[in-house]
Motif scaffolding. Structure first.
Motif, PDB file in Angstrom:
ATOM      1  N   LEU A 269       0.835  -1.208   0.000  1.00  0.00           N
ATOM      2  CA  LEU A 269       0.000   0.000   0.000  1.00  0.00           C
ATOM      3  C   LEU A 269       0.867   1.255   0.000  1.00  0.00           C
ATOM      4  N   ILE A 270       1.891   1.244   0.842  1.00  0.00           N
ATOM      5  CA  ILE A 270       2.755   2.423   0.982  1.00  0.00           C
ATOM      6  C   ILE A 270       3.667   2.577  -0.236  1.00  0.00           C
ATOM      7  N   VAL A 271       4.255   1.461  -0.680  1.00  0.00           N
ATOM      8  CA  VAL A 271       5.173   1.504  -1.828  1.00  0.00           C
ATOM      9  C   VAL A 271       4.465   2.001  -3.087  1.00  0.00           C
ATOM     10  N   LEU A 272       3.194   1.612  -3.240  1.00  0.00           N
ATOM     11  CA  LEU A 272       2.457   1.950  -4.458  1.00  0.00           C
ATOM     12  C   LEU A 272       1.801   3.331  -4.432  1.00  0.00           C
ATOM     13  N   MET A 273       2.004   4.077  -3.362  1.00  0.00           N
ATOM     14  CA  MET A 273       1.342   5.392  -3.264  1.00  0.00           C
ATOM     15  C   MET A 273       1.649   6.312  -4.456  1.00  0.00           C
ATOM     16  N   PRO A 274       2.925   6.445  -4.874  1.00  0.00           N
ATOM     17  CA  PRO A 274       3.186   7.311  -6.049  1.00  0.00           C
ATOM     18  C   PRO A 274       2.479   6.796  -7.304  1.00  0.00           C
ATOM     19  N   PHE A 275       2.477   5.469  -7.505  1.00  0.00           N
ATOM     20  CA  PHE A 275       1.807   4.883  -8.667  1.00  0.00           C
ATOM     21  C   PHE A 275       0.290   5.100  -8.572  1.00  0.00           C
ATOM     22  N   THR A 276      -0.254   4.925  -7.379  1.00  0.00           N
ATOM     23  CA  THR A 276      -1.693   5.141  -7.174  1.00  0.00           C
ATOM     24  C   THR A 276      -2.070   6.586  -7.496  1.00  0.00           C
ATOM     25  N   ARG A 277      -1.212   7.529  -7.035  1.00  0.00           N
ATOM     26  CA  ARG A 277      -1.473   8.947  -7.305  1.00  0.00           C
ATOM     27  C   ARG A 277      -1.429   9.233  -8.806  1.00  0.00           C
ATOM     28  N   LEU A 278      -0.528   8.538  -9.499  1.00  0.00           N
ATOM     29  CA  LEU A 278      -0.404   8.711 -10.952  1.00  0.00           C
ATOM     30  C   LEU A 278      -1.648   8.214 -11.679  1.00  0.00           C
TER      31      LEU A 278
ATOM     32  N   VAL B  68      -4.941   7.494 -10.290  1.00  0.00           N
ATOM     33  CA  VAL B  68      -6.256   8.064  -9.919  1.00  0.00           C
ATOM     34  C   VAL B  68      -6.175   9.495  -9.411  1.00  0.00           C
ATOM     35  N   GLY B  69      -4.947  10.067  -9.346  1.00  0.00           N
ATOM     36  CA  GLY B  69      -4.799  11.457  -8.938  1.00  0.00           C
ATOM     37  C   GLY B  69      -4.738  11.683  -7.447  1.00  0.00           C
ATOM     38  N   LYS B  70      -4.800  10.623  -6.650  1.00  0.00           N
ATOM     39  CA  LYS B  70      -4.697  10.755  -5.188  1.00  0.00           C
ATOM     40  C   LYS B  70      -4.237   9.409  -4.628  1.00  0.00           C
ATOM     41  N   SER B  71      -3.705   9.434  -3.414  1.00  0.00           N
ATOM     42  CA  SER B  71      -3.164   8.202  -2.842  1.00  0.00           C
ATOM     43  C   SER B  71      -3.981   7.675  -1.667  1.00  0.00           C
ATOM     44  N   ILE B  72      -4.973   8.444  -1.215  1.00  0.00           N
ATOM     45  CA  ILE B  72      -5.852   7.961  -0.150  1.00  0.00           C
ATOM     46  C   ILE B  72      -7.308   8.064  -0.602  1.00  0.00           C
ATOM     47  N   GLY B  73      -8.160   7.301   0.074  1.00  0.00           N
ATOM     48  CA  GLY B  73      -9.567   7.285  -0.311  1.00  0.00           C
ATOM     49  C   GLY B  73      -9.960   5.927  -0.873  1.00  0.00           C
ATOM     50  N   THR B  74     -11.250   5.730  -1.000  1.00  0.00           N
ATOM     51  CA  THR B  74     -11.780   4.437  -1.414  1.00  0.00           C
ATOM     52  C   THR B  74     -11.347   4.053  -2.822  1.00  0.00           C
ATOM     53  N   THR B  75     -11.459   4.996  -3.763  1.00  0.00           N
ATOM     54  CA  THR B  75     -11.062   4.703  -5.146  1.00  0.00           C
ATOM     55  C   THR B  75      -9.562   4.446  -5.240  1.00  0.00           C
ATOM     56  N   ALA B  76      -8.776   5.236  -4.517  1.00  0.00           N
ATOM     57  CA  ALA B  76      -7.322   5.054  -4.528  1.00  0.00           C
ATOM     58  C   ALA B  76      -6.938   3.679  -3.996  1.00  0.00           C
TER      59      ALA B  76
END
Length: 217
Positions: free
Chosen positions: A71-80, A82-90
């Motif tokens: 979850l933590i490692v993928l935060m930059p990829f997640t932000r790329l 869906v545009g954010k790194s926290i939240g249900t969609t993220a």
């Protein structure tokens, strides 16, 4: 409608949303991945040892990473994505990436149960590898694949609760914010009860589909 009931209703929907979308993505990418792992293995219809070892190693690497770290490692990829790194969609991004290798291995195992004699008979009739995959392997292994999808969905229920710990929303987030940080034990018990019910319902539906598929073979 009480505030507690509203919170539970919203969080339950968020968890269902995360699990359904993640299971769908994991199935779309995981089943072909499992087919690739099987058909490129030694003695299979598209044997390719180098490709098999590369794909197998990548799958093992992702499966060996604990989900919280992923979850933590993928935060930059997640932000790329869906545009954010926290939240249900993220949270769907790491949930899907964690589930795809798992689904791939389960599919590979399911397809190994298909009688090799049936595959050899299809080859003797001049059937192409693509036709063997689509008309023999997947139809014959479908009940086991559906059983694997059920197991993946149940794992994702647990993963979604972990995602809530770092802002993923859903029942896990509710349990931490209200049950743990505000010492509201009733909220904690409700969330556990709902998660247990979701697992039971998912297993029941999965078993029902598997039984019907097995009867129709």
């Amino acid at each position: 409608m009480s505030e507690t009931f509203q919170l539970l209703l919203i969080s339950t929907w968020q968890t269902i949303y995360m699990v359904i979308i993640s299971t769908l993505i994991a199935t779309i990418f995981g089943v072909p991945l499992g087919v690739l792992l099987l058909v490129t293995d030694k003695g299979q219809i598209l044997q390719n040892s180098i490709l098999n070892k590369i794909v197998s190693t990548i799958v093992n690497i992702f499966r060996s990473i604990p989900f919280v770290i992923l979850l933590i490692v993928l935060m930059p990829f997640t932000r790329l994505i869906v545009g954010k790194s926290i939240g249900t969609t993220a949270a769907i991004v790491p949930l899907s990436i964690a589930a795809i290798p798992f689904m791939g291995r389960i599919t590979e195992t399911a397809l190994r149960e298909v009688d090799h004699g049936v595959i050899e008979a299809a080859q003797a009739m001049g059937t192409s590898p693509f036709q063997i995959i689509t008309k023999v392997l997947i139809p014959e292994g479908l009940p086991s694949i559906v059983s694997g999808i059920t197991i993946t969905a149940i794992n994702l229920v647990g993963y979604s609760a972990m995602a809530g710990v770092i802002g993923g929303g859903g029942l896990g987030d509710l349990a931490v914010r209200y049950g743990y940080q505000r010492f509201m034990i009733d909220i904690m018990l409700y969330t556990v009860a709902i998660l247990v019910a979701m697992v039971q319902l998912t297993q029941f539906i999965g078993d029902l589909i598997v039984r019907r598929l097995s009867r129709n073979r």
